[in-house]
Design an enzyme around this catalytic site. Structure first.
Site, mmCIF file in Angstrom:
data_model
loop_
_atom_site.group_PDB
_atom_site.id
_atom_site.type_symbol
_atom_site.label_atom_id
_atom_site.label_comp_id
_atom_site.label_asym_id
_atom_site.label_seq_id
_atom_site.Cartn_x
_atom_site.Cartn_y
_atom_site.Cartn_z
ATOM 1 N N LYS A 102 30.944 -12.987 -6.299
ATOM 2 C CA LYS A 102 31.764 -12.915 -5.083
ATOM 3 C C LYS A 102 32.254 -14.291 -4.669
ATOM 4 C CE LYS A 102 30.600 -8.544 -3.029
ATOM 5 N NZ LYS A 102 30.069 -7.800 -1.902
ATOM 6 N N LYS A 139 31.592 -3.254 -14.223
ATOM 7 C CA LYS A 139 31.225 -2.042 -13.478
ATOM 8 C C LYS A 139 32.431 -1.503 -12.716
ATOM 9 C CE LYS A 139 29.705 -3.764 -8.994
ATOM 10 N NZ LYS A 139 28.818 -3.690 -7.863
ATOM 11 N N LYS A 144 34.871 -0.528 -6.091
ATOM 12 C CA LYS A 144 35.909 -0.097 -5.153
ATOM 13 C C LYS A 144 36.819 -1.249 -4.751
ATOM 14 C CE LYS A 144 32.366 0.307 -1.407
ATOM 15 N NZ LYS A 144 31.107 0.127 -2.053
HETATM 16 P P1 TYM Z 1 27.396 -1.143 -2.638
HETATM 17 O O1 TYM Z 1 27.974 -0.751 -1.319
HETATM 18 O O2 TYM Z 1 28.190 -2.076 -3.484
HETATM 19 O O3 TYM Z 1 27.098 0.126 -3.519
HETATM 20 C C1 TYM Z 1 26.335 1.242 -3.023
HETATM 21 C C2 TYM Z 1 25.481 1.813 -4.136
HETATM 22 O O4 TYM Z 1 26.291 2.206 -5.226
HETATM 23 C C3 TYM Z 1 25.777 1.636 -6.434
HETATM 24 N N1 TYM Z 1 26.919 1.356 -7.343
HETATM 25 C C4 TYM Z 1 27.007 1.810 -8.595
HETATM 26 N N2 TYM Z 1 26.195 2.563 -9.348
HETATM 27 C C5 TYM Z 1 26.594 2.859 -10.601
HETATM 28 N N3 TYM Z 1 27.756 2.433 -11.138
HETATM 29 C C6 TYM Z 1 28.605 1.667 -10.427
HETATM 30 N N4 TYM Z 1 29.756 1.267 -10.961
HETATM 31 C C7 TYM Z 1 28.251 1.312 -9.087
HETATM 32 N N5 TYM Z 1 28.847 0.573 -8.107
HETATM 33 C C8 TYM Z 1 28.010 0.617 -7.063
HETATM 34 C C9 TYM Z 1 25.112 0.347 -5.982
HETATM 35 O O5 TYM Z 1 24.135 -0.077 -6.905
HETATM 36 C C10 TYM Z 1 24.478 0.787 -4.682
HETATM 37 O O6 TYM Z 1 23.245 1.426 -4.899
HETATM 38 N N6 TYM Z 1 24.057 -4.560 -1.208
HETATM 39 C C11 TYM Z 1 24.287 -3.149 -1.380
HETATM 40 C C12 TYM Z 1 24.200 -2.372 -0.085
HETATM 41 C C13 TYM Z 1 22.924 -2.556 0.641
HETATM 42 C C14 TYM Z 1 21.656 -1.993 0.272
HETATM 43 C C15 TYM Z 1 20.764 -2.402 1.305
HETATM 44 C C16 TYM Z 1 21.233 -1.206 -0.802
HETATM 45 C C17 TYM Z 1 22.760 -3.235 1.802
HETATM 46 N N7 TYM Z 1 21.443 -3.148 2.213
HETATM 47 C C18 TYM Z 1 19.410 -2.000 1.270
HETATM 48 C C19 TYM Z 1 19.883 -0.813 -0.824
HETATM 49 C C20 TYM Z 1 18.989 -1.215 0.204
HETATM 50 C C21 TYM Z 1 25.704 -2.959 -1.926
HETATM 51 O O7 TYM Z 1 26.543 -3.797 -1.790
HETATM 52 O O8 TYM Z 1 25.933 -1.726 -2.432
#
Ligand code: TYM
Length: 339
Positions: free
Chosen positions: A122, A204, A207
């Site tokens: 990022k 990956k 979005k």
């Molecule tokens: P975020 O918002 O990017 O994504 C949410 C969840 O989706 C999963 N994910 C994927 N899984 C498989 N293939 C993909 N291409 C893919 N893209 C995203 C992510 O692994 C995630 O589980 N930092 C985290 C959000 C967060 C969080 C937390 C998660 C904030 N606090 C506490 C767990 C516990 C994030 O940016 O996820």
């Protein structure tokens, strides 16, 4: 998530996860994370949140951001999360998250944060805005998790590193002050843990990808989904087989396996002698049918903002009760004076 210690269901295992409201989630978010949450809520005591505080580590437009928070909350409901079974809330509506972040930031090492892949990615992508929040992001994530004392954190493979860091912080804190936190484990599903970009399957599916053809958004219409799958990058072999070096086809096979529950071997047999065009269309159809009921429910929910706001409020009250207990315990153990 139960908020009363007397509740016998407290013996159940606990799980927590969050998702950022940085746009409509992709098929990757759904298959890698959200769908598994729905399956878990019957077995565990679960909490799921919209991580809006994390989203401001990059610049957001206020009006758009507000809409995205509603949309993400509506989507949690639309995919099948049930506020009667799980605790659903918005991170910023529970002040203990920001407070706990400071306590944990003081127990997170500079070196640990510089090793985070997401920070490296990022900060390279937004090199005009490498702010303290972006750097401290994992301490906020650790706060989200540790406040709720979960045993498991169901995430996609890309978030594993952050959960490992959370474990280190929790262990460090417990060693210094006594047992304050449950040390959680990442919970990563085998299928679709890393759904890849349709345009560059070495990356990956994300979005925030600038190329709209690279991801399927949960709001994409059937026509758009079909078109994006038809344009998906594959190889020149024209053989539906899961093998090294066939990242594009492997990705499509994994997606198809995840939405149909079929095994990779069976998929190979199903498409033997058939070309990629046929395969892509079948995968697209399966995805369209998986998303159809979710899209319908989402559209209905978005028409009733006051209902969404009411559920947010109920969730925040319950989340405040749980998180406050852990925060106070941590403060007390550290020597703060509570009044
Ligand atoms: P975020 O918002 O990017 O994504 C949410 C969840 O989706 C999963 N994910 C994927 N899984 C498989 N293939 C993909 N291409 C893919 N893209 C995203 C992510 O692994 C995630 O589980 N930092 C985290 C959000 C967060 C969080 C937390 C998660 C904030 N606090 C506490 C767990 C516990 C994030 O940016 O996820």
């Amino acid at each position: 998530m139960n908020t009363t210690p007397q509740n016998p269901e407290l013996n159940k295992k606990r799980a927590l996860s969050c998702i950022q409201p940085t746009g409509i989630p992709t098929l990757g978010n759904y298959l890698g994370a959200m769908r598994n949450w729905v399956a878990m809520q019957d077995e565990m005591d679960c909490a799921f949140a919209v991580a809006d505080l994390h989203a401001i580590t990059i610049r957001q437009n206020a009006d758009q951001f507000r809409r995205q928070i509603y949309e993400m909350f509506a989507l949690l409901l639309a995919v099948g999360l049930d506020p009667e079974k799980s605790l659903l809330f918005i991170q910023s509506q529970v002040p203990a998250h920001a407070e706990m972040t400071w306590l944990l930031a003081c127990h997170t090492q500079f070196g640990e944060l510089t090793r985070m892949t997401q920070f490296k990615d990022k900060s390279a992508k937004h090199n005009d805005n490498i702010n303290l929040g972006l750097f401290a992001y994992p301490s906020l994530m650790a706060a989200d998790i540790l406040l709720y004392q979960p045993n498991y954190v169901p995430v996609g493979a890309d978030q594993k590193q952050h959960v490992e860091l959370t474990r280190n912080i929790a262990e460090r804190f417990n060693n210094l002050y006594g047992n304050v936190f449950v040390v959680p484990e990442p919970y990563i599903m085998k299928n679709a843990a890393r759904v890849r970009s349709l345009q560059d399957p070495t990356k990956k599916m994300s979005k925030s990808d600038e190329n709209q053809n690279a991801f399927i958004s949960l709001k994409d219409s059937p026509d758009v989904i079909m078109r994006k799958f038809k344009r998906a990058v594959t190889d020149s072999e024209a053989c539906v087989k899961y093998a090294e070096g066939k990242d594009g086809i492997n990705n499509l096979m994994e997606i198809y396996a995840a939405v149909t529950d079929k095994k990779l071997d069976d998929i190979e047999a199903e498409f033997e002698g058939k070309g990629y065009g046929v395969f892509k269309a079948v995968v697209a159809e399966a995805v369209i049918e998986t998303l159809r009921p979710i899209q319908q429910k989402f559209d209905d929910l978005m028409k009733d903002k006051s209902y969404l706001k009411q559920l947010m409020k109920e969730g925040s009250i319950r989340a405040q009760a749980v998180s406050h207990r852990t925060l106070n315990n941590a403060l007390k153990k550290m020597g703060f004076v509570l009044v």
